[in-house]
Design a protein around this motif. Sequence first.
Motif, PDB file in Angstrom:
ATOM      1  N   ASN A 252       6.249  62.799   5.641  1.00 32.80           N
ATOM      2  CA  ASN A 252       5.975  63.184   7.030  1.00 32.80           C
ATOM      3  C   ASN A 252       5.052  64.400   7.045  1.00 32.80           C
ATOM      4  O   ASN A 252       5.518  65.545   7.021  1.00 32.80           O
ATOM      5  CB  ASN A 252       7.285  63.500   7.762  1.00 32.80           C
ATOM      6  CG  ASN A 252       7.053  63.938   9.199  1.00 32.80           C
ATOM      7  OD1 ASN A 252       5.922  63.899   9.705  1.00 32.80           O
ATOM      8  ND2 ASN A 252       8.099  64.376   9.870  1.00 32.80           N
ATOM      9  N   ASN A 254       3.643  65.845   9.283  1.00 33.97           N
ATOM     10  CA  ASN A 254       3.802  66.679  10.482  1.00 33.97           C
ATOM     11  C   ASN A 254       5.096  67.490  10.479  1.00 33.97           C
ATOM     12  O   ASN A 254       5.499  68.021  11.516  1.00 33.97           O
ATOM     13  CB  ASN A 254       3.756  65.804  11.732  1.00 33.97           C
ATOM     14  CG  ASN A 254       2.415  65.123  11.905  1.00 33.97           C
ATOM     15  OD1 ASN A 254       1.373  65.719  11.641  1.00 33.97           O
ATOM     16  ND2 ASN A 254       2.424  63.874  12.322  1.00 33.97           N
ATOM     17  N   THR A 256       6.730  70.496  10.247  1.00 30.50           N
ATOM     18  CA  THR A 256       6.331  71.905  10.316  1.00 30.50           C
ATOM     19  C   THR A 256       7.191  72.796   9.423  1.00 30.50           C
ATOM     20  O   THR A 256       6.672  73.657   8.695  1.00 30.50           O
ATOM     21  CB  THR A 256       6.422  72.402  11.770  1.00 30.50           C
ATOM     22  OG1 THR A 256       5.671  71.533  12.623  1.00 30.50           O
ATOM     23  CG2 THR A 256       5.895  73.817  11.896  1.00 30.50           C
ATOM     24  N   LEU A 285       0.180  72.609  12.922  1.00 34.97           N
ATOM     25  CA  LEU A 285       1.100  71.665  13.560  1.00 34.97           C
ATOM     26  C   LEU A 285       1.761  72.272  14.790  1.00 34.97           C
ATOM     27  O   LEU A 285       2.064  71.565  15.752  1.00 34.97           O
ATOM     28  CB  LEU A 285       2.171  71.225  12.550  1.00 34.97           C
ATOM     29  CG  LEU A 285       1.653  70.448  11.339  1.00 34.97           C
ATOM     30  CD1 LEU A 285       2.754  70.311  10.283  1.00 34.97           C
ATOM     31  CD2 LEU A 285       1.170  69.067  11.761  1.00 34.97           C
TER      32      LEU A 285
END
Length: 334
Positions: A252, A254, A256, A285
Motif C-alpha cells: 500500500n 499510500n 502514511t 500523502l
Amino acid sequence: MKKIVLSIVLIVAISCNNHRNSVRFISEADTTYSEDVRSVSAKINQNPNDAELYYKRGNTFYYEKRFKDAILDFDVAITLNNNQPLYHLRCAESWISLDSTNSEKTKLHLLKAIELKPNYYAAMSLLGKYYLARQQYKEAVDSYTKLLNEPEFSDESYVMIAVAYKEQKDTLKAEAIIDKALTVNPQNFNAVMQKVLILFNRNDVQLLQWSNKAIRMNEFSDEALYTHALILQKQQKYSDAVSYYERVVKVNPNHTLAHYNVAVIQSLFDNYEEAIDWSDKALDLNPEFAQAMALKGYCYEKMGNKKAALQEYKAALSVDPSLKSAKEGLLNVR
C-alpha cells in the motif's frame, strides 16, 4: 364527441408528462451519463412504470459512486414497488456510502427490508454496522447475535460484537468473544487481527506469535504487516521493523504512517537525510501531517540547519498548535 376524445387525449398526455417529471427523465442521448446509464434509461423511457428498471439504473449509479443519483432511482423503484426488500437494502447502502447525516433514512429502509424478509441476513448485518457507527452498542450486539449461526455472516458477527465491547472498554468480554470466534473458525483473519490488537495493548508474551499467524494467513494485508512492524518497533527491533514497514509500502504505497515510522527509526540512528526523505513521502500523502513536519524540523536542527528547522517547526504548529515536539524544537532553535 370530438371534444370528449380531445380532452381524454390531453388528460393522458398531461398524466404522462407529470409522471416523467416526477421520476427524473434522462435522455438516452445525454452523454453526460455513462453508456450503461443511457442504455437503461432508454428502457425506462419506454417503460416508465417498471420498478426493476429503476433498480437496475440505481445499481449502475451506485457502482459508479454516484450515490445521490442511485438514491433517486431506488426511491422511484420503492415508490412503484414498496414490497421488494432488495430495493430497500440497496437504498440503505447508498445512504451509508453517501456518508449522509440523514441516518434515519438508512435505518428506515433496513428495518423495512427486514420486515418484508425476516431472514434477510445481509440487511441485519448492515443494521448492526449502522448501530455500531451510532454507538448504539446494545442494538448492535443484538443484531449481530442473531447472525452467529449463519455460516456466511458468523465470522464477521463475532468480530463486530467484540468491537462493540472494546469500544465500551470491556476488554475481557471482547477477548472472550474473539476466543470463541477462533474456536468456531481458527482461520477467521479479522478475529486473529483483533486478538493481536488486544494482546498489543497489554504487551502479552504471545503477541509476536499471533502477529506472525496473521501475516501467514494474509501476507498481503497492509494492516497485518503494519501491526507487526509496530510491535517490532516497540520491542526496539528496529532493523526488522523497517523491513516490515517497507513491505507495507509495497503493498500500500499510500500508507502514511508506515512512511513516517521509518523516518522516526532513521532519526534514532542519526540518519537525518533519510529521515527527512521518508518524512517528505509521508507529507506527500498528507500535507497536514504535523508530526512529520516536526520530525523534519528535528532532523534539520541536528544537522545544524536552524533556519530550515525553524520553518518546519512553525509549519507544524500552524497545523497543530499544541504539538509538544514542535514547541520544544522551536525553543531550541530560536
